[in-house]
Enzyme design. Structure first.
Site, mmCIF file in Angstrom:
data_model
loop_
_atom_site.group_PDB
_atom_site.id
_atom_site.type_symbol
_atom_site.label_atom_id
_atom_site.label_comp_id
_atom_site.label_asym_id
_atom_site.label_seq_id
_atom_site.Cartn_x
_atom_site.Cartn_y
_atom_site.Cartn_z
ATOM 1 N N CYS A 1 5.920 -11.631 -63.201
ATOM 2 C CA CYS A 1 5.210 -10.351 -63.264
ATOM 3 C C CYS A 1 5.921 -9.566 -64.347
ATOM 4 C CB CYS A 1 5.258 -9.595 -61.937
ATOM 5 S SG CYS A 1 4.545 -7.930 -62.110
ATOM 6 N N CYS B 1 6.315 -5.612 -63.241
ATOM 7 C CA CYS B 1 7.256 -5.218 -62.178
ATOM 8 C C CYS B 1 7.719 -6.476 -61.445
ATOM 9 C CB CYS B 1 6.629 -4.177 -61.257
ATOM 10 S SG CYS B 1 4.904 -4.459 -60.847
ATOM 11 N N SER B 2 7.217 -6.742 -60.269
ATOM 12 C CA SER B 2 7.683 -7.937 -59.553
ATOM 13 C C SER B 2 6.634 -8.446 -58.575
ATOM 14 C CB SER B 2 8.986 -7.622 -58.816
ATOM 15 O OG SER B 2 8.780 -6.532 -57.934
ATOM 16 N N CYS B 3 5.337 -8.328 -58.923
ATOM 17 C CA CYS B 3 4.268 -8.760 -58.022
ATOM 18 C C CYS B 3 4.447 -10.246 -57.690
ATOM 19 C CB CYS B 3 2.910 -8.531 -58.670
ATOM 20 S SG CYS B 3 2.605 -6.769 -58.954
HETATM 21 FE FE FE Z 1 4.485 -6.519 -60.342
#
Ligand code: FE
Length: 195
Positions: free
Chosen positions: A103, A106-108
């Site tokens: 991602c 962000c950190s999906c």
């Molecule tokens: Fe994310």
């Protein structure tokens, strides 16, 4: 407050955000804790591994998984307490194509199927380099792919998240599904390992 927002460690940034949400009267500390507890309850890479093992063992499940990841997760009784809440796309490794998930924003990540995300997945180093230099990033994980294998990089988002289906290891023809599932790692499900 020291440093700019982007320089603070993630935990401190999250806490700042939580405090602003609480101060604005949008949620209480207890409510936020409850959301996290429900999110992480049962969240484990064992879940994603079960889906992969089923796909290896059952060709028609494999096809359904590639066609509709959400429905395939549901077939095994897997989903967040709220349903997955996003579109799950499964991408299968082949000799021609290795899949890698990141991602960049962000950190999906599909937490319920892969377990809490590893810290490297959330790191700026991984997020900023996975797309531009995937082969170098994989080499840092100890994964050297044949030159003829292309690397497809999938950028996850809040709406669409990915599950890598590793290639079934050779010599596992007679292996029961539970044993197959035990071969699959969290890194394999993200694409930074072969399996
Ligand atoms: Fe994310």
């Amino acid at each position: 407050m020291t440093g700019t927002h982007s320089e603070l460690p993630v935990a401190a940034r999250v806490r700042q955000l939580e405090e602003r949400v609480i101060a604005a009267g949008l949620a209480t500390d207890a409510e936020l804790d409850d959301v996290l507890a429900r999110l992480y309850d049962g969240a484990s890479p064992v879940n994603g591994a079960r889906m992969v093992a089923r796909a290896w063992a059952d060709e028609s499940y494999f096809r359904r998984l590639l066609a509709d990841g959400n429905a395939a997760a549901g077939e095994l009784g897997l989903g967040d307490p709220y349903g997955l809440g996003y579109r799950l796309k499964a991408v299968a490794n082949t000799p021609q194509q290795h899949n890698l998930v990141v991602c960049t924003l962000c950190s999906c990540y599909p937490v319920s199927l892969l377990g809490p995300s590893p810290s490297w997945y959330k790191s700026l180093a991984y997020r900023s380099r996975a797309v531009r230099k995937p082969r170098a990033v994989l080499a840092e994980f100890g994964l050297e792919l044949p030159a003829g294998t292309e690397i497809a990089v999938w950028d996850a988002s809040a709406e669409t998240r990915y599950l890598v289906v590793p290639a079934r290891p050779a010599g596992t023809g007679e292996m029961p599904e539970d044993d197959l599932a035990a071969l699959v790692t969290q890194r394999g499900l993200i694409g930074t390992a072969v399996v």
